[in-house]
Structures are given as structure tokens and as C-alpha cells.
Design a protein around this motif. Structure first.
Motif: not given
Length: 426
Positions: A73, A77, A222, A224, A230, A233, A350-351, A353-354
């Protein structure tokens, strides 16, 4: 309740691949994706060969998965802020050096703690090429019917990677040398990653430019911090437990029956089911909303994964592995589809990669636990890990499913696989 609509005609893959500049990042991106598919199984096979323990192999492989989950993440970012090239080039070089060090230590009989320490930077530096490719598609096609085709195509590519990667790593490790899988992985990462980073013309906007281009004018958030991300995830953690649990358990099962080569075949069948389901997902014009598709797909995955530990023959295990693979693709594809509706453009990499990191973390935990169980109680007990992971994730998904709906009501978004999905709140 989620509404249904008459599906629109979905543009085909041929039209997608004719998008200007697409092949320039797709081809090197495919090579650079291999670490995610080859790294874990390559470590398991090498360390088990040098130490004789699946538990030790699982610990080292888990170190790479956990470090990847923690750093992925942050990598996304940084890519959103400074650009993909700025993150990829140093990451690829560090990864190649770290994997080379890990191979050298394993072959020299270094202690477990040394292998563990070398595995940390190897996992932390895994290039997040899949999320970066998705971000490039989104930058080119956002708001067009081709975006749903791109989502399906990317998931099929991911599944094909999971067909090729583990089978290739297993064949190299068992047929040439126990270290050949990791050496090939590092080479593909270096070459593919540098060529992918060189494609600057297709790199999405980053930093203030991306924030200013966001359709809603929202400030950067962010990924997350968004509840729905979440929840997804957690669902992807369960998917990771299937990948990790099956990699170790299939390897141990093949050793038990005295046919190590069967491991590549069995895992290939599992991954092929995954790929075939991905192709089908892209071909179907869905009337069911994405949230329901995710839940129903996950129910099927949980049931199939819960039966793995009861199977003790190659034929039945191959058949059941195929079913498990067929159930994973709908969950993966729909999860990536939903996350696009939940996050602003400036947080997309970022999302993505989360979610990738969640798969890696679930895989790492599963490899470690399944390795311990296989050492102590036999290969079949390792299959209990996918069952536990998917059951826990499904319970969470059902309890928190309302968080998977976008915050804005009444909006229509071109996000489904093959149709426009009207966004509605229960």
C-alpha cells in the motif's frame, strides 16, 4: 436493494487491445507480474529442499508475504504521489538483489534466521505491476464502456499469471535446480519491470495533477480510510489463504505420494479453473449487481475450499481444485470492480495495491500455518487453512456488506463486467 438493468453490449477484448499505447505496457507488465505468482512457491521449494522442513519453508515464505503486504500500500501511495516510474525502478533493483541474496544464503546452508531476514526486503520490494496496469487502464478509459472490458481482461491476465507462474517455478525447481525458480523470477522482474517503467507516455497522472483531475474534486484520501475497501481487503485475505494453503499442501501431497511433479499439474489445474472463470466473467453481460456477485461467488468458494481436506486422491483433488479455481475468479474480478466505485481517482493505485497486499498477507499466513500442519500431521491437514480463511472472510463479508455500496446514491457508473451498474443503497 440493488437494482437490475438490461445489459448493454460489452466491447470485446480485440477493441480493448487496439487502444493506443496498450500493448506497450501490457507485454512488459506481464513479465513483471510473475514475482507474485512465482516467489512464494519458489521459496517453499528451495528452502524445503535445503532444510527438509515445510515449516521452515513456510516461515521464510511468510516473511516475504507479510513484508509485501505491509509495503505494497505504501508503494501504491508513493506511485499516486510521485509516479509509477519513480517507485518501480529502485524497487525492481532492490528486489533482484534481495532474491539473489536469499538464493545464495539458502544454497550455502545459512541458518533460518538469515533466510528470514533476507526474505523481508525480497517481499517488501515486489513490484506492484498489476495495480499499476489497472491504474493505467483507468486513466485511459475511465467513464467509457471499455473500462468494464479492461477490468475483466486484467483479472484474466492475473489468473493466467497464476497458471504460468507456479507451474513454471515448479518445473524449473524440480527439473533443473531447486534455485532455478527464484533465479527466473528475479530475471523476469528485472527485465519486465524496467521495460514497464520506461513506458512513460501511458503513466497515469500523479500528485496534484491527479487530485485536480478527480471528477468529484475530492481531496486525496487514504484508500484504507474507506470502510468498503477494508471489507474487500478482508475478503481478499481469505482468497490469499486459498492460494497459500494450496501451494504448500499440494506440494506436501505430491511428496507424500512419491510424485513431486504432480504438484505443478495439480496447481496448474486449480489456476486454469481460475483463468477460465475469469474469461467467462468477461464474456457475460450480468443482470446481477456486483455486490451480490461477490457474495454468491464467495459462498461457492467457501464451500469448495471447505472440502479440500477430505480428498486423498490425485483425481479427486484435481477435480475439486478446478472447482475452487472456478470460484476464485468471480470474487477477485468483482472485488476489483467494486473498489473502483469506492475510491477517488487520486487513490486508485493505492486501493488496488491494498487488495493485492491483502492477498499476499493471507497467502503468507496460510503458507506458514499450512507448512506447520503438513510437517506435524500430513498434507491433508494443510487444506484446513483455506477452509478457515474463507469461512472467516465470508462471515465478515456478509456482516458488513452494506459498506460495499458507494456513498453517493442514484449514480450510474460503468463498472460492472459487461454492463452499467446503477448504484443504489439498500
Amino acid at each position: 436493494m440493488e437494482s437490475t438493468v438490461v445489459p448493454e453490449k460489452r466491447p470485446g477484448y480485440g477493441r480493448l487491445l487496439r487502444t493506443p499505447g496498450a500493448l506497450s505496457f501490457l507485454l512488459p507488465g506481464f513479465a513483471a507480474r510473475q514475482p507474485f505468482a512465482m516467489l512464494t512457491i519458489g521459496i517453499v521449494l528451495l528452502v524445503q529442499h535445503t532444510t527438509g522442513s515445510y515449516g521452515s519453508a513456510g516461515i521464510v515464505a511468510a516473511a516475504t508475504g507479510v513484508s509485501m503486504a505491509l509495503f505494497a500500500p505504501q508503494s501504491g501511495k508513493l506511485a499516486d504521489r510521485f509516479g509509477q516510474r519513480a517507485v518501480l525502478v529502485p524497487g525492481v533493483l532492490i528486489h533482484t538483489a534481495s532474491v539473489s541474496l536469499l538464493v545464495a544464503l539458502a544454497l550455502s546452508g545459512a541458518p533460518l534466521w538469515a533466510l528470514f531476514l533476507a526474505a523481508v526486503p525480497a517481499g517488501a520490494s515486489v513490484p506492484q505491476v498489476g495495480p499499476m496496469v489497472r491504474a493505467r487502464w483507468a486513466a485511459k478509459l475511465d467513464g467509457t464502456p471499455l473500462m468494464s472490458t479492461a477490468a475483466a481482461f486484467e483479472s484474466v491476465t492475473d489468473e493466467f499469471t497464476f497458471v504460468v507462474g507456479p507451474v513454471l517455478a515448479t518445473a524449473l525447481c524440480t527439473g533443473i535446480h531447486p534455485a532455478a525458480g527464484l533465479i527466473t523470477e528475479a530475471t523476469l522482474t528485472l527485465i519486465g519491470g524496467l521495460f514497464f517503467a520506461a513506458q512513460r507516455s501511458t503513466q497515469p497522472a500523479f500528485g496534484r495533477t491527479a487530485a485536480a483531475a478527480d471528477q468529484n474534486g475530492e481531496p486525496h484520501r487514504s484508500a484504507l480510510s474507506i470502510p468498503g475497501v477494508r471489507v474487500l481487503a478482508i475478503a481478499f485475505l481469505g482468497i490469499g489463504s486459498v492460494f497459500g494453503g494450496m501451494q504448500v499442501s499440494l506440494t506436501a501431497f505430491s511428496q507424500e505420494i512419491g510424485n513431486p511433479g504432480a504438484n505443478g499439474l495439480l496447481y496448474g489445474i486449480f489456476a486454469a479453473g481460475n483463468m477460465l472463470a475469469g474469461i467467462a466473467m468477461g464474456a457475460i453481460a450480468w443482470k446481477m449487481g456486483p455486490r451480490r456477485r461477490l457474495i454468491f461467488g464467495y459462498i461457492g468458494l467457501t464451500i469448495a475450499a471447505s472440502l479440500l481436506w477430505t480428498t486423498h486422491s490425485v483425481l479427486l483433488l484435481g477435480a475439486l481444485g478446478l472447482v475452487v479455481g472456478l470460484c476464485i475468479a468471480p470474487a477477485l474480478i468483482t472485488g476489483y470492480t467494486i473498489v473502483e466505485t469506492l475510491v477517488p481517482r487520486s487513490s486508485r493505485t493505492e486501493a488496488f495495491t491494498c487488495l493485492t497486499a491483502a492477498v499476499a498477507l493471507g497467502q503468507a499466513a496460510a503458507v506458514m500455518v499450512a507448512g506447520r500442519l503438513a510437517d506435524a500431521h500430513g498434507a491433508s491437514t494443510g487444506f484446513l487453512v483455506p477452509m478457515a480463511g474463507t469461512v472467516l472472510a465470508l462471515v465478515t463479508l456478509l456482516a458488513l456488506r452494506s459498506r460495499l455500496l458507494p456513498p453517493t446514491t442514484g449514480r450510474v457508473a460503468a463498472r460492472g463486467i459487461g454492463h452499467r451498474v446503477p448504484v443504489a443503497v439498500d
